[in-house]
Design a protein around this motif. Sequence first.
Motif, short mmCIF file in Angstrom:
data_model
loop_
_atom_site.label_atom_id
_atom_site.label_comp_id
_atom_site.label_asym_id
_atom_site.label_seq_id
_atom_site.Cartn_x
_atom_site.Cartn_y
_atom_site.Cartn_z
N TYR A 86 0.53 -1.21 0.20
CA TYR A 86 0.09 -0.29 -0.05
C TYR A 86 0.88 1.12 0.47
CZ TYR A 86 -3.60 3.42 2.37
OH TYR A 86 -4.14 4.58 2.11
N TRP A 87 1.73 1.37 0.88
CA TRP A 87 2.89 2.31 1.09
C TRP A 87 3.37 2.96 -0.03
CZ3 TRP A 87 0.51 5.79 3.09
CH2 TRP A 87 -0.23 6.05 4.23
N ARG A 88 3.80 1.26 -1.25
CA ARG A 88 4.71 1.89 -2.33
C ARG A 88 4.46 2.01 -3.37
NH1 ARG A 88 6.78 -3.25 -0.98
NH2 ARG A 88 5.81 -4.15 -3.38
N LEU A 89 2.90 1.94 -2.77
CA LEU A 89 2.29 2.60 -4.38
C LEU A 89 1.97 4.14 -4.42
CD1 LEU A 89 -0.28 -0.70 -4.28
CD2 LEU A 89 2.15 0.27 -6.16
N HIS A 90 2.02 4.51 -3.35
CA HIS A 90 1.66 5.62 -2.77
C HIS A 90 2.28 7.01 -3.31
CE1 HIS A 90 -1.16 7.91 0.40
NE2 HIS A 90 0.52 8.71 0.44
N PRO A 91 3.62 6.68 -4.00
CA PRO A 91 3.93 7.64 -5.53
C PRO A 91 2.21 7.95 -6.58
CG PRO A 91 5.97 7.01 -4.46
CD PRO A 91 4.66 5.67 -3.73
N VAL A 92 2.39 7.35 -6.74
CA VAL A 92 1.17 6.86 -8.12
C VAL A 92 -0.13 8.01 -7.60
CG1 VAL A 92 -0.07 5.92 -9.48
CG2 VAL A 92 1.43 4.99 -9.05
N ARG A 93 -0.43 7.08 -5.69
CA ARG A 93 -1.43 8.70 -5.58
C ARG A 93 -1.40 9.81 -5.44
NH1 ARG A 93 -1.31 3.80 -1.21
NH2 ARG A 93 -2.21 2.39 -2.35
N LYS A 94 -0.61 10.23 -4.75
CA LYS A 94 -0.32 11.18 -4.79
C LYS A 94 -0.30 11.70 -6.77
CE LYS A 94 2.24 11.93 -0.97
NZ LYS A 94 4.07 12.39 0.02
N ALA A 95 0.55 11.75 -7.31
CA ALA A 95 0.78 11.96 -8.79
C ALA A 95 -1.43 11.97 -9.52
CB ALA A 95 1.63 10.65 -10.12
N ASN A 96 -1.92 10.96 -9.13
CA ASN A 96 -3.22 10.40 -9.31
C ASN A 96 -4.31 12.16 -9.42
OD1 ASN A 96 -2.96 8.08 -11.02
ND2 ASN A 96 -3.79 7.19 -9.64
N ALA A 97 -3.46 12.60 -7.43
CA ALA A 97 -4.01 13.63 -6.93
C ALA A 97 -4.18 14.96 -7.83
CB ALA A 97 -3.84 13.93 -5.08
N ALA A 98 -2.68 15.28 -8.03
CA ALA A 98 -2.06 16.07 -9.16
C ALA A 98 -2.75 16.38 -10.01
CB ALA A 98 -0.36 16.86 -8.83
N VAL A 99 -2.76 15.31 -11.00
CA VAL A 99 -2.76 15.04 -12.51
C VAL A 99 -3.79 14.70 -12.94
CG1 VAL A 99 -2.19 14.08 -14.52
CG2 VAL A 99 -0.45 15.19 -13.01
N CYS A 100 -5.13 13.87 -12.08
CA CYS A 100 -5.72 12.84 -12.16
C CYS A 100 -6.88 12.98 -12.51
CB CYS A 100 -5.59 11.54 -12.89
SG CYS A 100 -4.26 10.92 -13.54
N THR A 101 -7.43 13.79 -11.32
CA THR A 101 -8.84 14.48 -10.41
C THR A 101 -9.63 15.34 -11.56
OG1 THR A 101 -7.71 16.39 -9.45
CG2 THR A 101 -7.75 13.95 -8.60
N PRO A 102 -11.03 14.81 -11.85
CA PRO A 102 -11.47 15.61 -12.64
C PRO A 102 -12.11 17.05 -13.10
CG PRO A 102 -12.68 13.65 -12.43
CD PRO A 102 -11.66 13.82 -11.22
N LEU A 103 -11.63 18.33 -11.74
CA LEU A 103 -11.52 19.13 -11.49
C LEU A 103 -9.81 19.94 -12.15
CD1 LEU A 103 -13.23 20.07 -7.86
CD2 LEU A 103 -13.92 20.16 -10.56
N VAL A 104 -8.85 18.51 -11.92
CA VAL A 104 -7.83 19.28 -12.14
C VAL A 104 -7.84 18.91 -13.80
CG1 VAL A 104 -5.01 18.61 -12.02
CG2 VAL A 104 -5.98 18.50 -9.80
N ALA A 105 -7.67 17.96 -13.90
CA ALA A 105 -7.79 17.74 -15.58
C ALA A 105 -8.28 18.76 -16.56
CB ALA A 105 -7.88 15.71 -15.99
N GLY A 106 -9.18 18.45 -15.71
CA GLY A 106 -10.65 19.60 -16.51
C GLY A 106 -11.66 19.93 -16.75
N SER A 107 -12.71 20.24 -16.80
CA SER A 107 -13.61 20.58 -17.25
C SER A 107 -14.90 19.47 -16.66
CB SER A 107 -14.13 20.05 -19.12
OG SER A 107 -13.73 20.97 -19.18
N GLY A 108 -14.51 18.69 -14.99
CA GLY A 108 -15.29 17.74 -14.20
C GLY A 108 -15.34 16.38 -14.39
N LEU A 109 -15.02 15.90 -16.71
CA LEU A 109 -15.00 14.87 -16.78
C LEU A 109 -14.08 13.94 -16.34
CD1 LEU A 109 -14.66 16.40 -20.53
CD2 LEU A 109 -17.17 15.50 -19.61
N VAL A 110 -14.85 12.41 -16.13
CA VAL A 110 -13.47 11.40 -15.90
C VAL A 110 -12.11 11.95 -17.79
CG1 VAL A 110 -13.17 9.18 -15.66
CG2 VAL A 110 -14.54 10.07 -15.39
N PRO A 111 -10.74 11.74 -16.53
CA PRO A 111 -9.73 11.73 -17.43
C PRO A 111 -9.63 10.58 -18.55
CG PRO A 111 -9.48 11.83 -15.69
CD PRO A 111 -10.98 11.88 -14.95
N ARG A 112 -10.15 10.13 -19.49
CA ARG A 112 -10.28 8.39 -19.66
C ARG A 112 -8.47 9.18 -20.64
NH1 ARG A 112 -13.33 5.55 -17.17
NH2 ARG A 112 -15.55 6.29 -17.48
#
Length: 340
Positions: free
Chosen positions: A256-282
């Motif tokens: 779980y903790w080894r994967l944490h860098p990916v979670r942080k990157a997802n929070a920074a890049v892949c959340t709908p509001l960050v990625a833009g327009s509220g769409l799922v960042p497919r």
Amino acid sequence: MARYAPGEAREWALDSLTGCAGCVQPTFTADLAGLNEEAIRHDVRIEKEHGMSAVLLVSESGTTQEEMRRFVEIVADEAGDDLVTILQASQPTLADTLASVEHAATAGVDLVMPSYPLYFNPPSVDDVFHFTKAVADASDLGVIIFAMDQWNFGRLHAAGFPLSLLTRMVEEIPGVVAIKNEVGGPGVGGIAAVFEALRDRVVVTDPLEFNAPAWIANYGMRFMGTSNYECMGPAVPRMLRLLSDKATWDEGMELYWRLHPVRKANAAVCTPLVAGSGLVPRMHWKYQGWLMGYNGGPIRQPHMRVSAAQMATLRSAAVAAGLPVTADDDELFYAGRNPR
């Protein structure tokens, strides 16, 4: 062959719906004129290799109705008996949604997860109930309720999808087999309330893998889905297995903790509001999957562009997490592993 007889979907799900459900997106030919069948089949094969038990057949990638039907047939055929297939019934109208569900039932799909159309603006929770019941009544397929607070139902109840409505669905719609539980954010109070009330009656899952330790430890969650587990390759199914056994809990938490860098990157890049327009960042998800060996390649608009800087962030996070990241240049993502 059907996994359950008509009227027995809930019993089957409570006994057999376990593991992780990832997401298979359509891939198109280079000219975007049609589906790339080999690319789609490649992705289904990698889902199996990575230990997924189920896959969502994503319907938000620009397919026509005819293409979506063909996509469903391809995925169901390639999945065979190895993967539970879940239709994302996300069409513009109720009539289109019902037609999609009816076709999926004939194509060998196992379950359906309806979305609510963009212009579905119900005046009451009763209307939400009746829409959902109509989808369930369209076939003998078991239904996963997608209970989240982004359908604009918050004007009807603070939770966005009230527990009273979910309870009514479970009690009055026999085809309901599971709840994809993302109720009442921010915070997890609403999610916990759904687990507390309904986990013994239907399968209840929180698809957000970073919440998994809490729900496994406290409510015995055995199924996770549907979400972008492809971003972590084979790691999420493995983590779920390890956390589900007290003897390997500590090993699961190490992963779980080894994967944490990916979670942080997802929070920074892949959340709908960050990625833009509220769409799922497919497109971002598709790039993350490509890093893990999935096909990559074209999907149709409308989707947010994934930038070179975002790619670098996502790649470096996957490397930091010790995941099996491709050495291929990012330019190859756009054509995919099975270009056509």
